[in-house]
Design a protein around this motif. Structure first.
Motif, PDB file in Angstrom:
ATOM      1  N   MET A 272       0.876  -1.133   0.137  1.00 29.71           N
ATOM      2  CA  MET A 272       0.029  -0.073  -0.134  1.00 29.71           C
ATOM      3  C   MET A 272       0.948   1.484  -0.095  1.00 29.71           C
ATOM      4  O   MET A 272       1.959   1.279   0.863  1.00 29.71           O
ATOM      5  CB  MET A 272      -0.860  -0.062   1.311  1.00 29.71           C
ATOM      6  N   ARG A 273       0.490   2.304  -0.815  1.00 31.57           N
ATOM      7  CA  ARG A 273       1.284   3.476  -0.784  1.00 31.57           C
ATOM      8  C   ARG A 273       0.850   4.430  -0.032  1.00 31.57           C
ATOM      9  O   ARG A 273      -0.419   4.403   0.455  1.00 31.57           O
ATOM     10  CB  ARG A 273       1.159   3.925  -2.224  1.00 31.57           C
ATOM     11  N   ARG A 274       1.661   5.324   0.738  1.00 30.57           N
ATOM     12  CA  ARG A 274       1.225   5.852   1.542  1.00 30.57           C
ATOM     13  C   ARG A 274       0.790   7.547   1.197  1.00 30.57           C
ATOM     14  O   ARG A 274       1.542   8.422   1.752  1.00 30.57           O
ATOM     15  CB  ARG A 274       2.110   6.229   2.830  1.00 30.57           C
ATOM     16  N   ALA A 275       0.229   7.734   0.213  1.00 31.09           N
ATOM     17  CA  ALA A 275      -0.023   9.037  -0.393  1.00 31.09           C
ATOM     18  C   ALA A 275      -1.472   9.433  -0.138  1.00 31.09           C
ATOM     19  O   ALA A 275      -2.364   8.888  -0.813  1.00 31.09           O
ATOM     20  CB  ALA A 275       0.187   8.839  -2.100  1.00 31.09           C
TER      21      ALA A 275
ATOM     22  N   GLY B 201      -6.176  10.172  10.582  1.00 29.62           N
ATOM     23  CA  GLY B 201      -6.374   8.932   9.493  1.00 29.62           C
ATOM     24  C   GLY B 201      -4.774   8.396   9.217  1.00 29.62           C
ATOM     25  O   GLY B 201      -4.645   7.235   8.869  1.00 29.62           O
ATOM     26  N   ARG B 202      -4.110   9.418   9.073  1.00 30.08           N
ATOM     27  CA  ARG B 202      -2.612   8.840   8.548  1.00 30.08           C
ATOM     28  C   ARG B 202      -2.085   8.115   9.565  1.00 30.08           C
ATOM     29  O   ARG B 202      -1.150   7.262   9.612  1.00 30.08           O
ATOM     30  CB  ARG B 202      -1.671  10.102   8.303  1.00 30.08           C
ATOM     31  N   SER B 203      -2.378   8.291  11.074  1.00 29.96           N
ATOM     32  CA  SER B 203      -1.818   7.627  12.067  1.00 29.96           C
ATOM     33  C   SER B 203      -2.152   6.059  11.919  1.00 29.96           C
ATOM     34  O   SER B 203      -1.551   5.239  12.651  1.00 29.96           O
ATOM     35  CB  SER B 203      -2.362   7.867  13.164  1.00 29.96           C
ATOM     36  N   LEU B 204      -3.322   5.701  11.170  1.00 28.57           N
ATOM     37  CA  LEU B 204      -3.656   4.314  10.941  1.00 28.57           C
ATOM     38  C   LEU B 204      -2.701   3.447   9.951  1.00 28.57           C
ATOM     39  O   LEU B 204      -3.001   2.327   9.615  1.00 28.57           O
ATOM     40  CB  LEU B 204      -5.117   4.160  10.692  1.00 28.57           C
ATOM     41  N   LEU B 205      -1.993   4.331   8.872  1.00 30.91           N
ATOM     42  CA  LEU B 205      -1.449   3.681   7.840  1.00 30.91           C
ATOM     43  C   LEU B 205      -0.630   2.664   7.990  1.00 30.91           C
ATOM     44  O   LEU B 205      -0.603   1.443   7.523  1.00 30.91           O
ATOM     45  CB  LEU B 205      -0.788   4.644   6.916  1.00 30.91           C
ATOM     46  N   ASP B 206       0.173   2.483   9.227  1.00 28.80           N
ATOM     47  CA  ASP B 206       1.164   1.222   9.444  1.00 28.80           C
ATOM     48  C   ASP B 206       0.121   0.201   9.780  1.00 28.80           C
ATOM     49  O   ASP B 206       0.500  -0.994   9.476  1.00 28.80           O
ATOM     50  CB  ASP B 206       2.109   1.873  10.580  1.00 28.80           C
ATOM     51  N   LEU B 207      -0.989   0.647  10.484  1.00 31.93           N
ATOM     52  CA  LEU B 207      -1.494  -0.805  11.135  1.00 31.93           C
ATOM     53  C   LEU B 207      -2.494  -1.096   9.894  1.00 31.93           C
ATOM     54  O   LEU B 207      -2.638  -2.684   9.843  1.00 31.93           O
ATOM     55  CB  LEU B 207      -2.665  -0.161  11.996  1.00 31.93           C
ATOM     56  N   LEU B 208      -2.996  -0.542   9.034  1.00 32.28           N
ATOM     57  CA  LEU B 208      -3.451  -1.027   7.730  1.00 32.28           C
ATOM     58  C   LEU B 208      -2.675  -1.766   6.911  1.00 32.28           C
ATOM     59  O   LEU B 208      -3.052  -2.803   6.407  1.00 32.28           O
ATOM     60  CB  LEU B 208      -4.252   0.266   7.008  1.00 32.28           C
ATOM     61  N   GLU B 209      -1.533  -1.250   6.844  1.00 37.41           N
ATOM     62  CA  GLU B 209      -0.433  -1.852   6.059  1.00 37.41           C
ATOM     63  C   GLU B 209      -0.074  -3.258   6.617  1.00 37.41           C
ATOM     64  O   GLU B 209       0.051  -4.318   5.697  1.00 37.41           O
ATOM     65  CB  GLU B 209       0.990  -1.131   5.944  1.00 37.41           C
ATOM     66  N   ALA B 210       0.170  -3.307   8.080  1.00 38.53           N
ATOM     67  CA  ALA B 210       0.202  -4.888   8.631  1.00 38.53           C
ATOM     68  C   ALA B 210      -1.081  -5.651   8.449  1.00 38.53           C
ATOM     69  O   ALA B 210      -0.601  -7.079   8.152  1.00 38.53           O
ATOM     70  CB  ALA B 210       0.494  -4.521   9.999  1.00 38.53           C
ATOM     71  N   ALA B 211      -1.924  -5.052   8.680  1.00 38.87           N
ATOM     72  CA  ALA B 211      -3.253  -6.067   8.151  1.00 38.87           C
ATOM     73  C   ALA B 211      -3.149  -6.389   6.759  1.00 38.87           C
ATOM     74  O   ALA B 211      -3.460  -7.725   6.300  1.00 38.87           O
ATOM     75  CB  ALA B 211      -4.621  -5.266   8.603  1.00 38.87           C
TER      76      ALA B 211
ATOM     77  N   ALA C  59      -3.038 -10.172   5.725  1.00 43.29           N
ATOM     78  CA  ALA C  59      -4.266 -10.944   4.812  1.00 43.29           C
ATOM     79  C   ALA C  59      -3.410 -11.739   3.578  1.00 43.29           C
ATOM     80  O   ALA C  59      -3.736 -12.670   3.034  1.00 43.29           O
ATOM     81  CB  ALA C  59      -5.206  -9.952   4.468  1.00 43.29           C
ATOM     82  N   GLU C  60      -2.742 -10.960   2.927  1.00 46.19           N
ATOM     83  CA  GLU C  60      -1.873 -11.276   1.844  1.00 46.19           C
ATOM     84  C   GLU C  60      -0.973 -12.723   1.964  1.00 46.19           C
ATOM     85  O   GLU C  60      -1.264 -13.575   1.200  1.00 46.19           O
ATOM     86  CB  GLU C  60      -0.848 -10.291   1.116  1.00 46.19           C
ATOM     87  N   ALA C  61      -0.541 -12.654   3.142  1.00 48.35           N
ATOM     88  CA  ALA C  61       0.323 -13.764   3.596  1.00 48.35           C
ATOM     89  C   ALA C  61      -0.446 -15.120   3.990  1.00 48.35           C
ATOM     90  O   ALA C  61      -0.213 -16.242   3.847  1.00 48.35           O
ATOM     91  CB  ALA C  61       1.093 -13.775   4.766  1.00 48.35           C
ATOM     92  N   HIS C  62      -1.791 -14.909   4.273  1.00 48.13           N
ATOM     93  CA  HIS C  62      -2.708 -16.025   4.767  1.00 48.13           C
ATOM     94  C   HIS C  62      -3.877 -16.302   4.126  1.00 48.13           C
ATOM     95  O   HIS C  62      -4.818 -16.990   4.450  1.00 48.13           O
ATOM     96  CB  HIS C  62      -2.940 -15.752   6.442  1.00 48.13           C
TER      97      HIS C  62
END
Length: 96
Positions: free
Chosen positions: A1-4, A61-71, A75-78
């Motif tokens: 996910m890009r952080r733009a 909203g931007r403070s959630l980007l790292d959490l969303l990237e981890a999710a 999801a991609e790995a599992h």
């Protein structure tokens, strides 16, 4: 996910178009989405011949980007495991 900017919220509305660091939505006259109500995005209405609504992530909203990237990465790995579990649980996938 890009952080733009607000690109991460493009799924909020089906009529949205990704434009640079914001998301623009056309013919939006409905109630504010929960993301705006809760302070994750700022909604700007542009009036004129090409009326549209623009969404941009707030610092909250931007403070959630790292959490969303981890999710997303989880999801991609599992994904294959989730698909296998669904197939095993479906009536067609059961052997007994």
């Amino acid at each position: 996910m890009r952080r733009a900017g607000a690109r991460t919220i493009v799924a909020l509305r089906s009529s949205c178009v990704d434009r640079s660091s914001t998301v623009q939505c056309f013919a939006d006259d409905g109630p504010a989405p929960p993301a705006e109500r809760d302070g994750f995005v700022i909604r700007t209405v542009h009036v004129g011949p090409a009326q549209h609504v623009q969404y941009e992530l707030t610092p909250l909203g931007r403070s959630l980007l790292d959490l969303l990237e981890a999710a997303r990465a989880w999801a991609e790995a599992h994904l294959h495991e989730v698909i296998e579990a669904r197939e095993a649980a479906s009536p067609a996938g059961r052997t007994s």
